[in-house]
Design an enzyme around this catalytic site. Structure first.
Site, PDB file in Angstrom:
ATOM      1  N   SER A 175       1.016  -0.818  -0.134  1.00  0.00           N
ATOM      2  CA  SER A 175       0.294  -0.467  -0.263  1.00  0.00           C
ATOM      3  C   SER A 175       0.652   1.504  -0.012  1.00  0.00           C
ATOM      4  O   SER A 175       1.628   1.342   0.306  1.00  0.00           O
ATOM      5  CB  SER A 175      -0.514  -0.116   1.153  1.00  0.00           C
ATOM      6  N   GLU A 176       0.172   2.501  -0.926  1.00  0.00           N
ATOM      7  CA  GLU A 176       1.035   3.538  -0.765  1.00  0.00           C
ATOM      8  C   GLU A 176       0.211   4.820   0.107  1.00  0.00           C
ATOM      9  O   GLU A 176      -1.696   4.303  -0.986  1.00  0.00           O
ATOM     10  CB  GLU A 176       1.599   4.058  -1.815  1.00  0.00           C
ATOM     11  N   ILE A 178       1.953  -0.414   6.718  1.00  0.00           N
ATOM     12  CA  ILE A 178       2.554  -1.662   7.211  1.00  0.00           C
ATOM     13  C   ILE A 178       2.162  -2.489   8.332  1.00  0.00           C
ATOM     14  O   ILE A 178       2.960  -2.198   8.914  1.00  0.00           O
ATOM     15  CB  ILE A 178       4.245  -1.891   5.986  1.00  0.00           C
ATOM     16  N   TYR A 221       1.118  -2.082 -14.682  1.00  0.00           N
ATOM     17  CA  TYR A 221       1.314  -3.386 -13.610  1.00  0.00           C
ATOM     18  C   TYR A 221       1.771  -4.454 -14.348  1.00  0.00           C
ATOM     19  O   TYR A 221       2.688  -5.139 -13.482  1.00  0.00           O
ATOM     20  CB  TYR A 221      -0.044  -4.044 -13.347  1.00  0.00           C
ATOM     21  N   TYR A 223       3.429  -8.647  -9.642  1.00  0.00           N
ATOM     22  CA  TYR A 223       1.425  -8.337  -9.756  1.00  0.00           C
ATOM     23  C   TYR A 223       1.237  -9.587  -9.400  1.00  0.00           C
ATOM     24  O   TYR A 223       0.171  -9.586  -8.820  1.00  0.00           O
ATOM     25  CB  TYR A 223       0.793  -7.030 -10.978  1.00  0.00           C
ATOM     26  N   GLU A 226      -4.665 -15.787  -0.487  1.00  0.00           N
ATOM     27  CA  GLU A 226      -4.291 -16.377   0.609  1.00  0.00           C
ATOM     28  C   GLU A 226      -4.347 -15.996   2.348  1.00  0.00           C
ATOM     29  O   GLU A 226      -5.525 -16.706   2.928  1.00  0.00           O
ATOM     30  CB  GLU A 226      -3.421 -17.216   0.037  1.00  0.00           C
ATOM     31  N   GLY A 227      -4.065 -14.641   1.773  1.00  0.00           N
ATOM     32  CA  GLY A 227      -4.240 -13.968   2.939  1.00  0.00           C
ATOM     33  C   GLY A 227      -5.587 -13.673   3.771  1.00  0.00           C
ATOM     34  O   GLY A 227      -5.820 -13.490   4.627  1.00  0.00           O
ATOM     35  N   GLU A 282      -6.751  -5.560   3.709  1.00  0.00           N
ATOM     36  CA  GLU A 282      -6.073  -6.835   2.549  1.00  0.00           C
ATOM     37  C   GLU A 282      -7.996  -7.029   1.487  1.00  0.00           C
ATOM     38  O   GLU A 282      -7.765  -7.890   0.968  1.00  0.00           O
ATOM     39  CB  GLU A 282      -5.560  -8.356   3.111  1.00  0.00           C
ATOM     40  N   SER A 313     -14.611  -4.947   1.922  1.00  0.00           N
ATOM     41  CA  SER A 313     -15.449  -5.394   1.256  1.00  0.00           C
ATOM     42  C   SER A 313     -15.817  -5.351   0.006  1.00  0.00           C
ATOM     43  O   SER A 313     -16.267  -6.073  -0.585  1.00  0.00           O
ATOM     44  CB  SER A 313     -16.154  -5.197   2.620  1.00  0.00           C
TER      45      SER A 313
END
Length: 390
Positions: free
Chosen positions: A136-137, A167, A188, A242, A251-252, A373, A376
């Site tokens: 993230s940024e 982070i 990307y 990417y 998976e996270g 992550e 919604s």
């Protein structure tokens, strides 16, 4: 008369093997005896106890899927999910530390690391090194690939410049899976994953955020100013970051589902206990049908979340496609955690609104489940795309 072939009866999703039960019970006992006494203080101070992290390593919780030859536990993804659930039932900050380590950082190394990278980093990840996942940024949240952090190859090193925000684990981490672009014009397809150690020149962990929930879990900015990263520390292929980001986050999300499952369970257990102790109008409030219905509804939704999370984790271990199920599990688990923790406060009444009682913290911890992550709305977009066949 011809013999009839009998199809083996499938095992219920919530049935655990003997090894899984032993593992779960050990984590649960640790969470009750070692973690719970420190939860309130860690939340108030916004600092995670270093001694607990050392114990996570000693228990093998930080390298669950790392093969034994690299010093890990040699377990399965499902066991990591059990660990996250049980820790989060007591403290969501503890759950997310173990979650990020296993489902994001270790997972990325196991899937895309070179043999040399695995030999160098996996024993450390299993024994004493925390990891963080830096995607993230400021301008790159749900639009995860609008990255501004740049990487330029100069001789044998890449030189990285940019900022990362939000982070998780960054104060505790010594290894970061960090994403930057080597070619902004390629979009990307220019994104590349790097393995960055905290002591690399030009790398700094910046301001720690003062958060609503999961306060003991550190969330910081990262600053890269001419940060030198050896070419050997590219994770996977240049320009394929990417793919690493997308597939790792898939998976996270099961891990976040497990975290929210644990949060909901913890709040529900407190609410049930309190409802049987609190007396109004001459009897325990648990004897009133209105309270019974609330507790029953909470229990039903928690069970539905458990089935969804366990199913997604079993699918991942079985090697079958699970992206839709992971997105659904995270989406629903975060919704249920928010509802259950809110109702738990209401069952406590005025006491629930104070910090002297535990349920308000569960409500604060639940909110992040709808955000990190993948929000919604992003989960809904993923689900819609898959069920509509687009």
């Amino acid at each position: 008369m011809p013999e009839i072939a009998l199809t083996p009866i499938a095992s219920p999703l919530t049935n655990l093997s003997e090894d899984e039960i032993l593992f779960r019970d050990n984590v649960r006992q640790f969470a009750e005896e070692k973690l719970r006494p420190l939860v309130k203080e860690m939340d108030e101070k916004g600092i995670f106890d270093k001694g607990l992290i050392q114990e996570f390593f000693q228990l093998g919780l930080m390298g669950i899927e790392i093969p034994e030859r690299h010093g890990g536990s040699g377990g399965r993804f499902f066991e990591a999910i059990l660990a996250v659930e049980e820790l989060s039932r007591v403290d969501a900050s503890a759950g997310v530390i173990v979650d990020v380590q296993n489902t994001l950082v270790n997972n990325a190394l196991l899937r895309w690391g070179s043999d040399e990278q695995k030999k160098h980093y996996l024993p450390r990840m299993a024994s004493d090194t925390c990891g963080a996942y830096a995607l993230s940024e400021a301008g790159s949240g749900s639009d995860a690939f609008a990255l501004q952090t740049k990487a330029e190859l100069k001789s044998t090193d890449y030189v990285l410049n940019g900022h990362k925000l939000w982070i998780t684990n960054s104060k505790e981490a010594n290894l970061f899976v960090l994403f930057a672009t080597v070619d902004a014009a390629a979009g990307y397809k220019g994104i590349t994953a790097f393995l960055i150690e905290k002591n690399f020149p030009g790398f700094t962990v910046g301001k720690k955020e003062d958060k609503l929930g999961i306060r003991a879990s550190s969330t910081c900015e990262l600053i890269l100013e001419d940060c030198k990263v050896p070419r050997a520390n590219v994770l996977g292929e240049v320009g394929k970051g990417y793919k690493i980001a997308i597939e790792t986050l898939n998976e996270g999300r099961i891990g976040i589902g497990a975290q929210m499952l644990g949060v909901a369970r913890g709040a529900w257990e407190y609410a049930c206990k309190y409802a049987q102790e609190r007396k109004q109008f001459g009897k325990a409030i648990a004897e009133f049908q209105g309270i019974q219905f609330q507790i029953a509804q909470m229990a039903t939704e928690i069970e539905a979340v458990r089935l969804m999370v366990y199913n997604a984790a079993r699918m991942k271990d079985a090697g079958v496609p699970f992206v839709k199920e992971a997105a659904m599990a995270k989406l629903f688990a975060s919704q249920v955690a928010e509802r259950v923790t809110s109702l738990a406060i209401e069952i406590y009444g005025g006491y629930g609104f104070t910090k002297d009682y535990p349920v308000e913290k569960y409500w604060r911890d639940a909110k992040i489940g709808k955000i990190y992550e993948g929000t919604s709305n992003m989960q809904l977009a993923t689900i819609a795309k898959l069920v509509l066949g687009k």
